[in-house]
Write an enzyme that holds these catalytic residues in place. Structure first.
Site: not given
Ligand SMILES: CC(C)(COP(=O)(O)OP(=O)(O)OC[C@H]1O[C@@H](n2cnc3c(N)ncnc32)[C@H](O)[C@@H]1OP(=O)(O)O)[C@@H](O)C(=O)NCCC(=O)NCCS
Length: 348
Positions: A305, A114, A275
């Protein structure tokens, strides 16, 4: 010493628009979940058989080069940032050199995910400043759609990423405009929490743990195996919440570092182009730094992204929309896998 100016910007995104609802065909997710957690409404996917990371990079590069008022023949160095190269090796830089019929110039590939575009910009800046090169092409491009797990198992990652490319041309500045400073950082302590391990030479070790459920005999034999395919080991891994936590710490820090070094303040910023990792991350950073809506440029809603491509695509769009004028102070900032993070402050 010269300052380095960005004299041409270009972008390319594939035609195929994939909405959140389109993803329901493959996985258990919802438009509501994706928009609420990431801000993403749709993304673009490259044509499976006709487009590659390099071909998209070439399209963006053509526009940047034309806008700089030069031809591909004038380019004297290429820096190509991507985590999704056409080949494991060689890198995309030489493929672009060949496709654009450039001279036998240097071509460097940057693998900083990134933050790759800002790392590339920083390297290019040094070469222009010391007078070694006059026209450097920097490309950030990704074809993520080819390497994501589209089953429910991979939904936390696959909904986020999209394909595309952005490019800039760097030249010596004739006045006091240009790149004021760049700031590069890394912390490999948690390298594996946003990573694609396979195929790789890691020998199945992650610090003192095992990366995957393979015994040593299997690891000794393989670079890529059927078991990796069966166990979905050929996809990226991400601990989303941990990445989010670190990103909202490091983004503001590296932006303030750039401003402080140059004796400037957030109120001096015309535009912050972060980013495009997640709209919630950008909004958190905006709030923390007290920036107004028109001081921050986001387009993740349309493209997802696009990793190394996200900043040059956003920069190009903002420029095309007239949001960047001569003399404006622009900050680019990134955080991602590694972890690596970086910023660049530019007087346009
Ligand atoms: C990835 C991201 C959106 C996930 O959101 P979150 O609120 O942290 O969600 P979690 O990973 O804690 O998961 C919460 C629940 O949603 C579910 N879930 C994950 N992806 C899902 C999707 N696409 N659709 C529906 N549910 C989803 C998980 O399974 C979890 O379910 P559970 O509670 O039953 O176990 C978030 O963590 C994020 O954006 N992190 C930064 C990632 C990033 O920027 N990456 C690139 C770096 S450059």
């Amino acid at each position: 010493m010269f300052k380095t100016k960005i004299s041409g910007v270009g972008m390319y995104v594939p035609k195929d628009v994939v909405t959140n609802n389109d993803l329901l065909k493959y996985m258990d997710t919802s438009d509501e979940w994706i928009q609420e957690r990431t801000g993403i409404r749709e993304r673009r996917y490259a044509h499976r058989t006709e487009e590659t990371t390099t071909t998209m990079g070439v399209e963006a590069a053509k526009i940047a080069i034309e806008r700089a008022g030069i031809t591909p023949h004038d380019i004297d160095f290429i820096i190509f940032a991507t985590l999704s190269p056409d080949y494991y090796f060689p890198g995309c830089g030489v493929l672009l050199q060949r496709a654009m019929k450039m001279k036998e110039i240097g071509a460097l590939d940057v693998r900083n995910q990134c933050s790759g575009f800002i790392y590339a910009l920083s390297v290019g800046d040094q070469f222009i400043k010391n007078g070694m090169y006059k026209n450097i092409l920097i490309v950030g491009a990704e074809k993520h759609s080819f390497g994501l797990d589209f089953s429910t198992r991979g939904r936390n990652i696959s909904v986020i990423f999209g394909d595309g490319a952005g490019a800039v041309v760097l030249q010596p500045s004739v006045n006091d405009s240009g790149i004021l400073s760049t700031h590069l950082h890394s912390d490999g302590e948690n390298a594996e929490i946003l990573a694609m391990y396979n195929p790789g030479t890691h020998a199945n070790h992650w610090k003192d743990q095992k990366l995957a459920d393979f015994d040593d005999a299997e690891i000794a034999e393989m670079f890529m195996s059927h078991k990796m395919i069966d166990k979905a080991q050929l996809f990226p891994n991400m601990d989303g919440p941990a990445v989010f936590k670190k990103a909202i710490e490091k983004f503001p820090e590296v932006i303030m570092e750039a401003l402080t070094v140059n004796n400037l303040q957030t109120s001096d910023l015309r535009l912050l182009i972060p980013h495009q990792a997640n709209l919630r991350i950008s909004q958190f950073v905006q709030k923390k730094l007290g920036l107004s809506d028109d001081q921050v440029y986001n387009n993740i809603q349309k493209y997802g992204n696009t990793t190394a491509a996200s900043i040059p695509i956003a920069l190009c769009e903002a420029w095309e929309q007239g949001k960047i004028k001569n003399g404006d102070l622009i900050c680019l900032a990134a955080f991602g896998s590694g972890f690596t993070w970086a910023s660049a402050l530019i007087k346009w």
